[in-house]
Design an enzyme around this catalytic site. Structure first.
Site, mmCIF file in Angstrom:
data_model
loop_
_atom_site.group_PDB
_atom_site.id
_atom_site.type_symbol
_atom_site.label_atom_id
_atom_site.label_comp_id
_atom_site.label_asym_id
_atom_site.label_seq_id
_atom_site.Cartn_x
_atom_site.Cartn_y
_atom_site.Cartn_z
ATOM 1 N N ASN A 177 0.840 -1.194 0.000
ATOM 2 C CA ASN A 177 0.000 0.000 0.000
ATOM 3 C C ASN A 177 0.877 1.246 0.000
ATOM 4 O OD1 ASN A 177 -2.808 1.279 0.537
ATOM 5 N ND2 ASN A 177 -1.470 2.214 2.068
ATOM 6 N N ILE A 180 -0.050 8.767 1.609
ATOM 7 C CA ILE A 180 0.666 9.994 1.970
ATOM 8 C C ILE A 180 0.114 10.491 3.294
ATOM 9 C CG2 ILE A 180 1.174 12.374 1.300
ATOM 10 C CD1 ILE A 180 1.044 11.446 -1.601
ATOM 11 N N ARG A 182 1.167 12.887 6.822
ATOM 12 C CA ARG A 182 2.137 13.841 7.344
ATOM 13 C C ARG A 182 2.876 13.225 8.533
ATOM 14 N NH1 ARG A 182 -2.041 18.189 10.110
ATOM 15 N NH2 ARG A 182 -1.941 17.366 12.239
ATOM 16 N N ARG A 194 1.160 10.112 11.143
ATOM 17 C CA ARG A 194 -0.236 10.515 11.340
ATOM 18 C C ARG A 194 -1.121 9.899 10.253
ATOM 19 N NH1 ARG A 194 -4.580 13.625 10.808
ATOM 20 N NH2 ARG A 194 -5.386 14.660 12.676
ATOM 21 N N ARG A 199 -7.351 4.726 6.808
ATOM 22 C CA ARG A 199 -6.382 4.752 5.717
ATOM 23 C C ARG A 199 -5.635 3.425 5.623
ATOM 24 N NH1 ARG A 199 -5.163 9.986 4.089
ATOM 25 N NH2 ARG A 199 -4.114 8.954 2.352
ATOM 26 N N GLY A 200 -5.116 3.143 4.421
ATOM 27 C CA GLY A 200 -4.509 1.847 4.157
ATOM 28 C C GLY A 200 -3.367 1.500 5.079
ATOM 29 N N ASP A 318 -3.471 23.031 8.891
ATOM 30 C CA ASP A 318 -3.785 22.039 7.861
ATOM 31 C C ASP A 318 -4.667 22.628 6.769
ATOM 32 O OD1 ASP A 318 -6.530 21.807 8.688
ATOM 33 O OD2 ASP A 318 -5.888 20.528 10.331
#
Length: 518
Positions: A177, A180, A182, A194, A199-200, A318
């Site tokens: 996988n 992206i 941070r 983070r 998420r993958g 962010d």
């Protein structure tokens, strides 16, 4: 045109006038953010900064700061409008890969086989002695402070790795996988990873921790990959297809991969021509963790991943335009850094739109349209306004066929792709409304919506953890607005007819316009 690595892409951008070299000294602490932000808002070029004072690495910023450069990264050399059309073609390719249509003829079957062969032919290939391992730092030489990691905003907790492609693998999975996430710098060899729970990378990590309690989890972070691989990591690639394979389709050549060098991390492969690679582990927590600071959220507990080393991340400015709350995330310990000679550090910043992620959002919006249309043929257009953080609001244009149809589309969009689970607001309009023109959208809302009848409210749904407006972190409500013309059954009143000028009169005035000289 296709690009074998980041340097190849930089050379092409410079030839097109799409990249500017900055020879004056610019600090990665705040100054690069301010300069890149001004250039992006002006629609300017990518920036390649000379190595900042006290550092040996040049910094690449604002790489994908216009839709044209996003399309160029995907191998399409065209102006912004043509580039967006090419991105829709990419969306059609992804929709065919995600859900192929059953062939209706031998010709259709041949097309399907050709597509399958193209995907098969783009399986990544392994290489030895890769450029990304020309220089190796290990042991005491590993020091992330030697990299020009940006501090983006005055209130940030510290330097932040922003464009790192994180490579993970779940247990019993052949597919790697790419994501992206941070990463906050907290020591010479430590970063906070983070990744949000859905998420993958986080899913791979949790599965590993469940099946291998007490064992270090291997991770690699790639800085400065070729554009196809970087963009593959942010594109909604079907689960059956690896990002490396998809990058090969974009590039038109197989992605060359190299095994990591660190024992235990050598199960992972990274782009052979990447600029910099960080190799290491997320380690189990040794001993009792220190108590959470006063006022901080409680440490994670209750699952296998919580037994690993965590640290309090943030606050950081962010993509919402605000500083986010602090939260606990795993600590990534870097044990080896490999790189090319004269390596380039790729970086960005996030802030109130427009920023580079918002520009990527505009481009990916075009990829989403064919994916949605494949599932919902009534959808004629789809728009994620950059002002809505590129995902928190969606405007849907549709061909309505029956009463209640717009509400069906709302729930369909919310549930179709993982990317839309954090979309808080959906506005549905008819085909006569240009969804990229706020004046028309507001006209439709104010003339076709009754707030009680046409507003859908859904409580206790997944919400972006960065959304401080929700009452509970990660859990909040969603709202849908049906701004379509109402059908029998939706209203008992005679519905308004839009005002339109007579076509013959318009043609007559067109001729007069020239004669009058207006």
């Amino acid at each position: 045109m296709k690009y074998k690595d980041l340097r190849d892409f930089i050379q092409r951008l410079e030839a097109l006038g799409e990249l500017r070299r900055v020879t004056q000294p610019v600090s990665p602490v705040l100054e690069m953010t301010e300069l890149c932000d001004r250039v992006l808002r002006a629609g300017g070029p990518a920036l390649l900064f000379n190595a900042p004072p006290g550092n040996a690495f040049p910094v690449l910023g604002n790489l994908f700061g216009t839709p044209r450069r996003v399309a160029l990264g995907m191998g399409v050399d065209a102006g912004d409008d043509a580039a967006l059309g090419s991105l829709r073609d990419l969306g059609r390719l992804l929709s065919a890969l995600k859900e192929p249509d059953p062939p209706k003829s031998l010709k259709d079957a041949g097309k399907l086989l050709s597509l399958a062969k193209a995907v098969w032919d783009m399986a990544p290939k392994s290489v030895s002695s890769p450029p990304c391992q020309e220089i190796v730092w290990e042991g005491a030489d590993v020091d992330l402070n030697k990299l020009p990691i940006q501090t983006c905003w005055p209130g940030d907790a510290g330097p932040l790795v922003t464009w790192g492609l994180t490579v993970t693998r779940g247990p019993n999975k052949s597919r790697q996988n790419l994501g992206i996430y941070r990463q906050q710098l907290i020591g010479r060899n430590k970063l906070i990873m983070r990744w949000l729970a859905h998420r993958g990378g986080a899913l791979d990590f949790r599965e590993f921790a469940l099946q291998n309690p007490g064992k270090p989890y291997p991770v690699a972070v790639v800085l400065g990959a070729d554009p196809a691989t970087t963009l593959g990591a942010v594109t909604p690639v079907p689960d059956s297809l690896s990002e490396y394979q998809f990058a090969g389709l974009l590039r038109g050549s197989r992605t060359e991969l190299a095994k990591c060098l660190t024992p235990g991390v050598d199960t992972l492969q990274v782009p052979a021509r990447a600029e910099i690679v960080l190799e290491g582990f997320i380690h189990p927590q040794e001993g009792a963790p220190a108590p959470a600071p006063a006022g901080a959220p409680p440490r994670p507990a209750g699952n296998a991943a919580a037994a690993y080393e965590h640290a309090l991340e943030g606050p950081y400015g962010d993509h919402t335009g605000y500083y986010n709350e602090q939260e606990w995330f795993p600590v990534f310990t870097v044990e080896r850094i490999t790189m090319r000679r004269d390596a380039i550090y790729h970086s960005t910043y996030t802030g109130k739109p427009p920023d580079e992620p918002a520009v990527l959002g505009v481009a990916l919006n075009e990829v989403f349209v064919p994916l949605l249309q494949k599932q919902f043929t009534e959808i004629t257009d789809f728009y994620l306004p950059p002002e809505g953080c590129s995902y928190r609001m969606a405007i849907v244009q549709m061909k309505k066929s029956y009463a209640g149809h717009a509400k069906r589309v709302m729930f369909g969009v919310w549930s179709f792709l993982r990317q839309f689970m954090y979309t808080k607001f959906i506005v549905v309009v008819d085909e006569d409304v240009n969804i990229r023109d706020w004046k028309e959208v507001i006209w439709a809302i104010t003339t076709r919506v009754d707030p009680v009848r046409d507003t859908v409210m859904v409580d206790s749904t997944p919400i972006d953890y960065l959304d401080f407006a929700s009452p509970v972190a990660g859990l909040g409500s969603k709202m849908g607005l049906d701004a379509t013309n109402k059908w029998p059954g939706e209203t008992s009143r005679e519905w308004g007819r839009p005002i339109e000028m007579d076509a013959a009169v318009k043609a007559r005035v067109d001729r007069l316009w020239q004669e009058i000289g207006l």
